[in-house]
Scaffold this active site. Structure first.
Site, PDB file in Angstrom:
ATOM      1  N   ARG A  98     -42.435  33.448  41.479  1.00 33.88           N
ATOM      2  CA  ARG A  98     -42.158  32.000  41.479  1.00 33.88           C
ATOM      3  C   ARG A  98     -43.255  31.152  40.840  1.00 33.88           C
ATOM      4  NH1 ARG A  98     -39.293  30.158  47.059  1.00 33.88           N
ATOM      5  NH2 ARG A  98     -41.413  30.305  47.875  1.00 33.88           N
ATOM      6  N   ASP A  99     -44.285  31.773  40.275  1.00 31.38           N
ATOM      7  CA  ASP A  99     -45.292  30.995  39.553  1.00 31.38           C
ATOM      8  C   ASP A  99     -45.894  31.831  38.421  1.00 31.38           C
ATOM      9  OD1 ASP A  99     -46.598  28.598  39.075  1.00 31.38           O
ATOM     10  OD2 ASP A  99     -48.304  29.079  40.351  1.00 31.38           O
ATOM     11  N   VAL A 100     -45.008  32.510  37.672  1.00 31.12           N
ATOM     12  CA  VAL A 100     -45.459  33.293  36.528  1.00 31.12           C
ATOM     13  C   VAL A 100     -45.955  32.342  35.438  1.00 31.12           C
ATOM     14  CG1 VAL A 100     -44.764  34.889  34.693  1.00 31.12           C
ATOM     15  CG2 VAL A 100     -43.873  35.189  37.022  1.00 31.12           C
TER      16      VAL A 100
END
Length: 224
Positions: free
Chosen positions: A7-9
């Site tokens: 969810r935060d690549v």
């Protein structure tokens, strides 16, 4: 495959181990998996706005006034973000851009990115195609899984030629620190992005200190 969403690549969360070169995805602090504690306090889950997929922004527009609406991120969201990272690595710029947040969101939803091999002639066409499939506007058209990305990259590498050994941009080094040729910086690596990746709200602007001898202004605390 393990049922975990990052969810935060983004490039700040991908570290390359200097000893032998493999890239490692780090910082799963806002990741999601079965049984994970719920972190969502808004319509969209935590994350960095510049890397959100079109379907997340589409849901936001359609449900902004729906009480209790919550967007459920999936593998396609992480894969879109990986495509944004890939595009940045290949071209030195964002896949889309806008003058403000509203323009940027509209561009993510509607604007087709310039193919990486056209934005940077050093990018092999096969690698450009892998990147563009990660940036399809709908999850159904996007590369379906991380394993499928690996397979696509391996297939592209099987036909790699000498063009794959050419650096994507000219490196900065000690001998170019003070004297720079026209190609040394590859247009300062495509002029850098117009906006910096961030998580959440922008930081308030810094206020410069008053000049020496100036009389300080009287301030009051803001009311909450």
């Amino acid at each position: 495959a393990a049922g975990v969403l990052h969810r935060d690549v983004k490039e700040a969360n991908i570290m390359v181990r200097a000893a032998d070169g493999p890239a490692k995805l780090v910082d799963f602090g806002i990741g999601d998996y079965t049984g994970a504690r719920d972190l969502t306090a808004d319509i969209l889950p935590p994350g960095t706005p510049e890397y959100r997929a079109p379907e997340a922004w589409r849901y936001f527009r359609q449900h902004a006034r729906v009480l209790g609406a919550r967007y459920e991120a999936g593998a396609a969201d992480d894969l879109w973000a990986l495509g944004v990272v890939c595009y940045w690595l290949l071209t030195g710029r964002s896949e889309v851009d806008g003058e403000d947040d509203a323009d940027f969101i509209e561009a993510v939803l509607t604007q087709a990115p310039v193919p990486p091999h056209e934005a940077n002639e050093r990018v092999p066409r096969a690698l450009s195609d892998v990147c563009l499939r990660l940036l399809e506007k709908t999850p159904e058209a996007r590369t379906p899984s991380a394993l499928a990305v690996v397979a696509a990259l391996e297939e592209a590498l099987r036909s790699a030629d000498a063009a794959w050994d050419v650096p994507l941009c000219d490196a900065f080094s000690e001998d170019t620190a003070t004297t720079e040729s026209e190609l040394d910086s590859f247009e300062k690596w495509r002029n850098r992005p117009r906006h910096r990746p961030r998580r959440g709200m922008r930081a308030p602007p810094e206020i410069p200190p008053p000049p020496a001898g100036a009389t300080p202004l009287k301030t009051t605390k803001p009311r909450h």
